[in-house]
Design a protein around this motif. Sequence first.
Motif, PDB file in Angstrom:
ATOM      1  N   UNK A   1       0.930  -1.248  -0.144  1.00 21.03           N
ATOM      2  CA  UNK A   1       0.072  -0.059  -0.041  1.00 21.03           C
ATOM      3  C   UNK A   1       0.748   1.335  -0.199  1.00 21.03           C
ATOM      4  N   UNK A   2       1.852   1.206   0.914  1.00 22.06           N
ATOM      5  CA  UNK A   2       2.846   2.419   0.888  1.00 22.06           C
ATOM      6  C   UNK A   2       3.256   2.470  -0.433  1.00 22.06           C
ATOM      7  N   UNK A   3       3.936   1.532  -1.012  1.00 22.39           N
ATOM      8  CA  UNK A   3       4.837   1.676  -2.340  1.00 22.39           C
ATOM      9  C   UNK A   3       3.748   1.991  -3.624  1.00 22.39           C
ATOM     10  N   UNK A   4       2.526   1.547  -3.621  1.00 21.57           N
ATOM     11  CA  UNK A   4       1.406   2.027  -4.541  1.00 21.57           C
ATOM     12  C   UNK A   4       0.956   3.527  -4.226  1.00 21.57           C
ATOM     13  N   UNK A   5       0.876   3.794  -2.916  1.00 22.06           N
ATOM     14  CA  UNK A   5       0.392   5.170  -2.514  1.00 22.06           C
ATOM     15  C   UNK A   5       1.279   6.247  -3.187  1.00 22.06           C
ATOM     16  N   UNK A   6       2.566   5.953  -2.868  1.00 21.60           N
ATOM     17  CA  UNK A   6       3.829   6.625  -3.386  1.00 21.60           C
ATOM     18  C   UNK A   6       3.649   6.864  -4.970  1.00 21.60           C
ATOM     19  N   UNK A   7       3.313   5.768  -5.744  1.00 25.52           N
ATOM     20  CA  UNK A   7       3.230   5.800  -7.159  1.00 25.52           C
ATOM     21  C   UNK A   7       1.946   6.503  -7.632  1.00 25.52           C
ATOM     22  N   UNK A   8       0.793   6.377  -6.874  1.00 23.98           N
ATOM     23  CA  UNK A   8      -0.130   6.988  -7.236  1.00 23.98           C
ATOM     24  C   UNK A   8      -0.060   8.750  -6.937  1.00 23.98           C
ATOM     25  N   UNK A   9       0.802   9.127  -6.021  1.00 27.03           N
ATOM     26  CA  UNK A   9       0.864  10.407  -5.756  1.00 27.03           C
ATOM     27  C   UNK A   9       1.721  10.934  -6.972  1.00 27.03           C
ATOM     28  N   UNK A  42       1.017  14.113  -9.612  1.00 24.71           N
ATOM     29  CA  UNK A  42       1.994  15.208  -9.853  1.00 24.71           C
ATOM     30  C   UNK A  42       2.292  15.273 -11.490  1.00 24.71           C
ATOM     31  N   UNK A  43       2.295  14.314 -12.129  1.00 25.31           N
ATOM     32  CA  UNK A  43       2.674  14.567 -13.586  1.00 25.31           C
ATOM     33  C   UNK A  43       1.504  14.430 -14.603  1.00 25.31           C
ATOM     34  N   UNK A  44       0.418  14.547 -13.950  1.00 27.50           N
ATOM     35  CA  UNK A  44      -1.057  14.501 -14.853  1.00 27.50           C
ATOM     36  C   UNK A  44      -1.099  15.963 -15.653  1.00 27.50           C
ATOM     37  N   UNK A  45      -0.371  16.819 -15.407  1.00 30.88           N
ATOM     38  CA  UNK A  45      -0.623  18.185 -16.316  1.00 30.88           C
ATOM     39  C   UNK A  45       0.383  18.050 -17.412  1.00 30.88           C
ATOM     40  N   UNK A  46       0.996  17.043 -17.327  1.00 33.04           N
ATOM     41  CA  UNK A  46       1.803  16.831 -18.677  1.00 33.04           C
ATOM     42  C   UNK A  46       1.133  16.087 -19.685  1.00 33.04           C
ATOM     43  N   UNK A  47       0.909  16.721 -21.026  1.00 34.84           N
ATOM     44  CA  UNK A  47      -0.194  15.924 -21.891  1.00 34.84           C
ATOM     45  C   UNK A  47       0.546  14.728 -22.494  1.00 34.84           C
ATOM     46  N   UNK A 101       2.463  12.341 -20.552  1.00 36.55           N
ATOM     47  CA  UNK A 101       2.199  11.350 -19.752  1.00 36.55           C
ATOM     48  C   UNK A 101       0.482  11.126 -19.601  1.00 36.55           C
ATOM     49  N   UNK A 102      -0.298  12.185 -19.553  1.00 35.73           N
ATOM     50  CA  UNK A 102      -1.640  12.006 -19.513  1.00 35.73           C
ATOM     51  C   UNK A 102      -2.086  10.871 -20.552  1.00 35.73           C
ATOM     52  N   UNK A 103      -1.656  11.103 -21.750  1.00 35.28           N
ATOM     53  CA  UNK A 103      -2.109   9.924 -22.879  1.00 35.28           C
ATOM     54  C   UNK A 103      -1.589   8.564 -22.540  1.00 35.28           C
ATOM     55  N   UNK A 104      -0.519   8.419 -21.970  1.00 33.85           N
ATOM     56  CA  UNK A 104      -0.045   7.206 -21.604  1.00 33.85           C
ATOM     57  C   UNK A 104      -0.552   6.696 -20.164  1.00 33.85           C
ATOM     58  N   UNK A 105      -1.228   7.417 -19.528  1.00 37.68           N
ATOM     59  CA  UNK A 105      -1.864   7.119 -18.261  1.00 37.68           C
ATOM     60  C   UNK A 105      -3.188   6.560 -18.486  1.00 37.68           C
ATOM     61  N   UNK A 106      -3.765   7.144 -19.527  1.00 34.22           N
ATOM     62  CA  UNK A 106      -5.150   6.732 -19.998  1.00 34.22           C
ATOM     63  C   UNK A 106      -5.256   5.236 -20.239  1.00 34.22           C
ATOM     64  N   UNK A 107      -4.402   4.813 -20.662  1.00 38.85           N
ATOM     65  CA  UNK A 107      -4.188   3.299 -20.947  1.00 38.85           C
ATOM     66  C   UNK A 107      -3.813   2.508 -19.531  1.00 38.85           C
ATOM     67  N   UNK A 153      -8.797   7.179 -10.155  1.00 35.64           N
ATOM     68  CA  UNK A 153     -10.064   7.293 -11.114  1.00 35.64           C
ATOM     69  C   UNK A 153     -10.537   8.688 -10.711  1.00 35.64           C
ATOM     70  N   UNK A 154     -10.601   9.030  -9.483  1.00 31.43           N
ATOM     71  CA  UNK A 154     -11.349  10.117  -9.094  1.00 31.43           C
ATOM     72  C   UNK A 154     -10.789  11.455  -9.659  1.00 31.43           C
ATOM     73  N   UNK A 155      -9.202  11.294  -9.794  1.00 27.64           N
ATOM     74  CA  UNK A 155      -8.371  12.429 -10.273  1.00 27.64           C
ATOM     75  C   UNK A 155      -8.218  12.389 -11.777  1.00 27.64           C
ATOM     76  N   UNK A 156      -8.211  11.384 -12.312  1.00 27.95           N
ATOM     77  CA  UNK A 156      -8.070  11.381 -13.927  1.00 27.95           C
ATOM     78  C   UNK A 156      -9.335  11.334 -14.595  1.00 27.95           C
TER      79      UNK A 156
END
Length: 640
Positions: A92-100, A104-109, A111-117, A139-142
Amino acid sequence: MLSIAENEQISNNASGVFLEKFHVVLSGTQADLGKKRTVMQFLFDKGPEYYPLLVKAIGSAFSTRSNYHMFTQTERKHNIKSDASVSISELRQYWSFCKDLLIKVSDDAVSLRTIYKLIPDYVYDFANSGCENILFELINHFAPKYNNDWDEMRRSLNWIKKHNPIIYERNKQHINLLIDEVFVPKIFIKRVLAAMENIDRREFGSNQIFEVYKSEMRPYGEEFINNKIYNSKEFEEIADHEHFQSIWMIFTAVEVMDQTSCRDEVYEAFMQHIISKNKDYRSCFIESYMSHDPNKSYLNSIAEKLLHNGYYAMACCMLGMVEDENYSQLNKIFAMIHDGKFPSTYINDYLRFVPCYNIDNIFKVSDLLFNNADVDKTEVAYPHLFQHLWSMNQEQISYLPTIEKRLLEFDFEGDKFYLAKEVVDKMDNILKTFDRPDFARQVNSLVINYLKIYKPNNPFKDIYFTLLPKYQHAIIDDIIKALASPLEQNLFYFNIRYEIGSGFGYGAGPLFQCDNHKLKEACRIYPNTLPERFAEMCPVCNFKESGSQMELSDFFVWLADNYGDNERVLQSFSSNFGTYSYIGIGSMKGYYMNRQNMFKPLFSHMNPTVAAWAKNMYKMEEQEVYYHQLLDDYRDMTKG
């Protein structure tokens, strides 16, 4: 970093090796999760140039499937247990760090396209590890960043709903909310596809499912007609992309169109869409729609309009739909091909839709294709025939002479090796299924003639496993004659020796499953060639019922007894003996000892040439035994 600079796409490139280090377990590194977080933070701090690599690393961190470890010999011997697990709290700690970091990079266009899939790909991993809360936070964020238009996420959640009842039950309310409200598609075709995906086939019998599909699609068929989707901006997405599941909506839309008498308006919209495209335009949706319209005379008029406007590919589809029992539409296509209006490959568009109710229809069309000089046989006629000849059965007996004739006429000298192989497969099927000695004789003659010269690619390489021994009485004499021919005249022996002889094994190939007395008599008739060639092809060993090697084969012993003075015979058998494949684990020493011992009976052979040869072969195998003993000793010393 190599991962940033490289341009290779293979899985074990620098990126592949780097990314696997972020797996939760079995990552090929002793680094703990804390050190992996440190590297991720380093990538983030390097800035946007490194974000794409960071996002991929996070994807690797989320992956928990297909991670397995094969114990080495040392680990097994010393009972070394690799630490292949982490606690839930650590995960949980590892994945929560990854989630955060993803947030943080979600404003990068980029990266956003990659995260979509990326996130939908790991829904199962989150759920199966009891970390749905992290998934739902992502999901709530993206979701708002994609305007809730997230088809991949909806499909992944639907998969959980259908196939993992335990996880679904504990998150039922949230998953239903996401599927039924948040991610409900906004455009028509996506709503159609989503409705089809929501149907759980397991709830219905096989005799019900078609009616269920049509019932579920009825409202969408009505909407397509009543709301004039066919004449809206959305129609381009429908017509220009292949959506197989839309077929069930088409069924009902055609019915509604017929009932509301709006066929003129619908097809006018279709035509306006088509003529806005290139002349070779095709639309699976439009073609499928029209093929389900029972009004064939109307479709005929559409075909004429398409021909008049030069849209020949789609017109050929329409002509297939309205074909009559005299095949007048196909003859019309033939005339246009002859006049140079389009290539004969356009017939394949016609063939997709022409009705073939029975085998008679199939062969009527086939005969028309084969008998027309303008038709490309390899691109049109043969593919059509093979499409309807999945297997051979009693229904096709009356057409066997025609099928055989087509197969024998194929141009094996052309560059369509894949099609040549399919032709040979059909020959093989006929020869196996039926008793066709005359056809076997013709096939054998074809093969012998084809292999007269060197062929690096031989489509006939397996055909003799069917021809022999079943048809030996019809073809063995011709095979023997071809095998005995001088190589400067005929390379048949060179091209086929491994396929009909022992090949890369020690057993009897197809030729030596035939009457061996016939083969021995052939050696007497052709003493200058066949004994040495048969020595290279004959079985190496006689086998016990268990499959273990017992002794040199009877046929070779016969050759040694009768042609032992011919050193070429003994050399050929040495070559035969040395052509083998080995499958097994552990030491090969015992295997070579068995090979070595087979030569002992020949030490006392009455022919001193044979005896000397056998002793030499024994010594050569003795060297292999010694070599593998050294390998065993080294393995035991280094690996325990």
